[in-house]
Design a protein around this motif. Structure first.
Motif, PDB file in Angstrom:
ATOM      1  N   LYS A 337      57.844  72.443  38.282  1.00 36.13           N
ATOM      2  CA  LYS A 337      56.935  71.336  38.597  1.00 36.13           C
ATOM      3  C   LYS A 337      56.517  70.606  37.322  1.00 36.13           C
ATOM      4  O   LYS A 337      56.437  69.362  37.308  1.00 36.13           O
ATOM      5  CB  LYS A 337      55.708  71.881  39.334  1.00 36.13           C
ATOM      6  N   MET A 338      56.258  71.351  36.246  1.00 32.80           N
ATOM      7  CA  MET A 338      55.887  70.728  34.977  1.00 32.80           C
ATOM      8  C   MET A 338      57.033  69.861  34.459  1.00 32.80           C
ATOM      9  O   MET A 338      56.805  68.751  33.957  1.00 32.80           O
ATOM     10  CB  MET A 338      55.523  71.806  33.948  1.00 32.80           C
ATOM     11  N   ALA A 339      58.257  70.347  34.579  1.00 35.11           N
ATOM     12  CA  ALA A 339      59.410  69.554  34.135  1.00 35.11           C
ATOM     13  C   ALA A 339      59.514  68.254  34.925  1.00 35.11           C
ATOM     14  O   ALA A 339      59.939  67.222  34.399  1.00 35.11           O
ATOM     15  CB  ALA A 339      60.687  70.376  34.281  1.00 35.11           C
ATOM     16  N   GLU A 340      59.093  68.312  36.184  1.00 42.99           N
ATOM     17  CA  GLU A 340      59.125  67.115  37.034  1.00 42.99           C
ATOM     18  C   GLU A 340      58.041  66.117  36.639  1.00 42.99           C
ATOM     19  O   GLU A 340      58.307  64.918  36.489  1.00 42.99           O
ATOM     20  CB  GLU A 340      58.953  67.541  38.490  1.00 42.99           C
ATOM     21  N   VAL A 341      56.809  66.595  36.465  1.00 38.17           N
ATOM     22  CA  VAL A 341      55.693  65.665  36.228  1.00 38.17           C
ATOM     23  C   VAL A 341      55.603  65.225  34.774  1.00 38.17           C
ATOM     24  O   VAL A 341      54.901  64.257  34.461  1.00 38.17           O
ATOM     25  CB  VAL A 341      54.349  66.278  36.678  1.00 38.17           C
ATOM     26  N   ALA A 342      56.292  65.931  33.867  1.00 36.90           N
ATOM     27  CA  ALA A 342      56.288  65.552  32.439  1.00 36.90           C
ATOM     28  C   ALA A 342      57.719  65.360  31.950  1.00 36.90           C
ATOM     29  O   ALA A 342      58.076  65.763  30.849  1.00 36.90           O
ATOM     30  CB  ALA A 342      55.574  66.620  31.622  1.00 36.90           C
ATOM     31  N   SER A 343      58.512  64.716  32.769  1.00 36.79           N
ATOM     32  CA  SER A 343      59.946  64.574  32.452  1.00 36.79           C
ATOM     33  C   SER A 343      60.207  63.735  31.217  1.00 36.79           C
ATOM     34  O   SER A 343      61.289  63.818  30.629  1.00 36.79           O
ATOM     35  CB  SER A 343      60.675  63.967  33.651  1.00 36.79           C
ATOM     36  N   GLU A 344      59.219  62.922  30.815  1.00 33.57           N
ATOM     37  CA  GLU A 344      59.403  62.083  29.618  1.00 33.57           C
ATOM     38  C   GLU A 344      59.288  62.892  28.328  1.00 33.57           C
ATOM     39  O   GLU A 344      59.579  62.371  27.243  1.00 33.57           O
ATOM     40  CB  GLU A 344      58.379  60.941  29.607  1.00 33.57           C
ATOM     41  N   GLU A 348      60.022  71.760  25.082  1.00 28.90           N
ATOM     42  CA  GLU A 348      59.083  72.475  24.203  1.00 28.90           C
ATOM     43  C   GLU A 348      57.666  71.952  24.390  1.00 28.90           C
ATOM     44  O   GLU A 348      56.704  72.707  24.392  1.00 28.90           O
ATOM     45  CB  GLU A 348      59.519  72.339  22.748  1.00 28.90           C
ATOM     46  N   TRP A 349      57.520  70.641  24.574  1.00 24.47           N
ATOM     47  CA  TRP A 349      56.204  70.047  24.845  1.00 24.47           C
ATOM     48  C   TRP A 349      55.695  70.527  26.196  1.00 24.47           C
ATOM     49  O   TRP A 349      54.519  70.858  26.351  1.00 24.47           O
ATOM     50  CB  TRP A 349      56.311  68.524  24.831  1.00 24.47           C
ATOM     51  N   GLN A 350      56.581  70.562  27.170  1.00 27.56           N
ATOM     52  CA  GLN A 350      56.200  70.973  28.521  1.00 27.56           C
ATOM     53  C   GLN A 350      55.692  72.412  28.569  1.00 27.56           C
ATOM     54  O   GLN A 350      54.942  72.772  29.474  1.00 27.56           O
ATOM     55  CB  GLN A 350      57.397  70.836  29.462  1.00 27.56           C
ATOM     56  N   SER A 351      56.088  73.229  27.591  1.00 32.63           N
ATOM     57  CA  SER A 351      55.692  74.642  27.599  1.00 32.63           C
ATOM     58  C   SER A 351      54.370  74.896  26.906  1.00 32.63           C
ATOM     59  O   SER A 351      53.848  76.012  26.957  1.00 32.63           O
ATOM     60  CB  SER A 351      56.780  75.488  26.924  1.00 32.63           C
ATOM     61  N   LEU A 352      53.787  73.891  26.247  1.00 37.02           N
ATOM     62  CA  LEU A 352      52.513  74.064  25.549  1.00 37.02           C
ATOM     63  C   LEU A 352      51.392  74.400  26.532  1.00 37.02           C
ATOM     64  O   LEU A 352      51.270  73.772  27.587  1.00 37.02           O
ATOM     65  CB  LEU A 352      52.133  72.794  24.793  1.00 37.02           C
ATOM     66  N   GLY A 353      50.534  75.332  26.160  1.00 37.02           N
ATOM     67  CA  GLY A 353      49.417  75.694  27.011  1.00 37.02           C
ATOM     68  C   GLY A 353      48.512  74.520  27.331  1.00 37.02           C
ATOM     69  O   GLY A 353      48.105  74.326  28.489  1.00 37.02           O
TER      70      GLY A 353
END
Length: 438
Positions: A337-344, A348-353
């Motif tokens: 879901k994070m990869a979908e909503v932060a696809s831009e 590595e950015w998507q994995s930040l807490g």
């Protein structure tokens, strides 16, 4: 085309004349952006020559174009030069800088050195940012720089150096010498040694030619230095050797044992009161949710579990409706879901807490996008105090900080982290050295 690496130089600093001020304790201050009105008053009262009068002069109801906080800072600076409160070094130097401090009962010494670093706009050289900047603070600092023609506070720069070879050159040079010293309002001890030996300076500047620099703190001031340089160039005043080509910086090795990154926790205002049941309804499947405890003080237990897990995908939320702390651990579905909503953004950015907290949990799953800026604190005890205090916080979050290696990787990818992803404690002191720009 990218420049190969930043250029580091010694410089002839302006410094306080010790026999005029009594002690550096009296005149130092933290960076301007962490000084609230109460601390500003305290620093004003501490000593008539405290650096607060330069970096954050008070506004008055009668401020005008000709008489304002920036013009008063410039007048104060010139008065102090003429009165001998400040003097300039006779020869260029590097300034070794140690900070001795404690966190959770453990003692640390963070080591670095002050220098001038070539101010090259982000994207055009090998000086990298990791956070976004705002126009307001940059305009404020540009007006101060234009009025005073001086760097008062250092940029905090990190550089890779396995074995700390560069810093060790300087440590050898100061062995057995007494430092200049100041203790700040938080009890941190700051020490400085002046190194003018041309051989040592050549060793350090030569080593730094092969190293990129990553801005840990001071993004606004670094961009201000670039803007000031551009301003002079447009006016036809920027010659190749002009000191405004450079900015005051502290360089600290990424492997320095005294370098730690602290978290920045969140207290959310003016959002709906939620319960743990609401979290189960909205977050289940995306996160594993575990009850930690009830009551604000259970935040200590929640943070202990997060530290034990030591995973960017683990965080804790306090729900004000039922007063419960919940531990959240992201699942594969959550990452998808994070990869979908932060696809831009890069994975590595998507994995930040912090990115997971704001983009996935707060904005998307809880539907609270556009919420008021939260209150940022660094200690779990501050979160608990906030929840028990008079101000109403319906929601609180404990979240891991980004690591130094993540800062390096994301910076190299030209990604900028969400606001308050890192907190480098302690802050660098202002008042040891000033870098002239004329």
């Amino acid at each position: 085309m990218l420049k190969i690496m930043p250029v580091i130089q010694p410089f002839a600093a302006y410094r306080y004349q010790l026999d005029r001020i009594g002690s550096l304790d009296n005149v130092v201050a933290p960076p301007y952006d962490v000084i609230d009105p109460e601390l500003q008053d305290e620093l004003y009262a501490r000593h008539p020559n405290n650096v607060i009068r330069l970096i954050l002069n008070k506004m008055t109801p009668h401020d005008s174009e000709a008489d304002n906080r920036y013009t008063r800072s410039a007048k104060t600076l010139n008065d102090w030069k003429q009165e001998g409160v400040l003097f300039q070094e006779e020869q260029p130097a590097l300034y070794v800088y140690h900070q001795e401090y404690e966190v959770n009962g453990k003692s640390y010494i963070r080591k670095g050195f002050m220098c001038r670093c070539e101010a090259v706009p982000f994207g055009e050289g090998m000086v990298f940012p990791h956070e976004q900047t705002l126009s307001g603070p940059k305009l404020d600092r540009l007006m101060l720089t234009t009025a005073c023609k001086m760097n008062f506070s250092q940029i905090f720069g990190l550089y890779p150096d396995n074995g700390n070879k560069t810093q060790n050159f300087l440590e050898d040079a100061i062995a057995g010498r007494d430092p200049l010293q100041a203790t700040d309002h938080l009890g941190v001890v700051h020490k400085m040694w002046i190194v003018t030996d041309p051989k040592v300076i050549e060793q350090v500047t030569s080593e730094m030619k092969s190293k990129p620099v990553f801005i840990a703190d001071g993004h606004h001031r670094y961009e201000t230095a670039c803007n000031y340089k551009k301003q002079l160039a447009q006016a036809g005043e920027l010659r190749p050797e002009h000191p405004a080509n450079y900015v005051l910086m502290v360089c600290i090795a990424m492997d320095d044992p005294g370098l730690i990154v602290q978290p920045t926790h969140r207290l959310f205002r003016k959002v709906p009161f939620l319960s743990q049941a609401d979290l189960f309804e909205k977050l289940s499947g995306y996160f594993r949710i575990t009850t930690v405890g009830e009551g604000a003080s259970a935040g200590h237990k929640a943070w202990a579990l997060i530290e034990l897990e030591n995973n960017q995908g683990t965080m804790a939320l306090y729900t004000g409706k039922d007063g419960k702390w919940s531990l959240l651990q992201i699942t594969d579905k959550g990452r998808e879901k994070m990869a979908e909503v932060a696809s831009e953004h890069h994975p590595e950015w998507q994995s930040l807490g912090v990115a997971l907290l704001h983009r996935l949990v707060i904005d998307t799953l809880l539907g609270l996008a556009g919420h008021e800026k939260p209150k940022y604190v660094h200690q779990v005890s501050e979160v608990i105090e906030g929840l028990k205090g008079d101000e109403e916080f319906p929601l609180a979050a404990l979240v891991m900080p980004a690591t130094v290696s993540q800062i390096q990787e994301l910076s190299m990818l030209r990604e900028r982290m969400p606001a308050k992803s890192t907190y480098f404690y302690p802050k660098l002191i202002t008042g040891f050295v000033f870098n002239p720009l004329q």
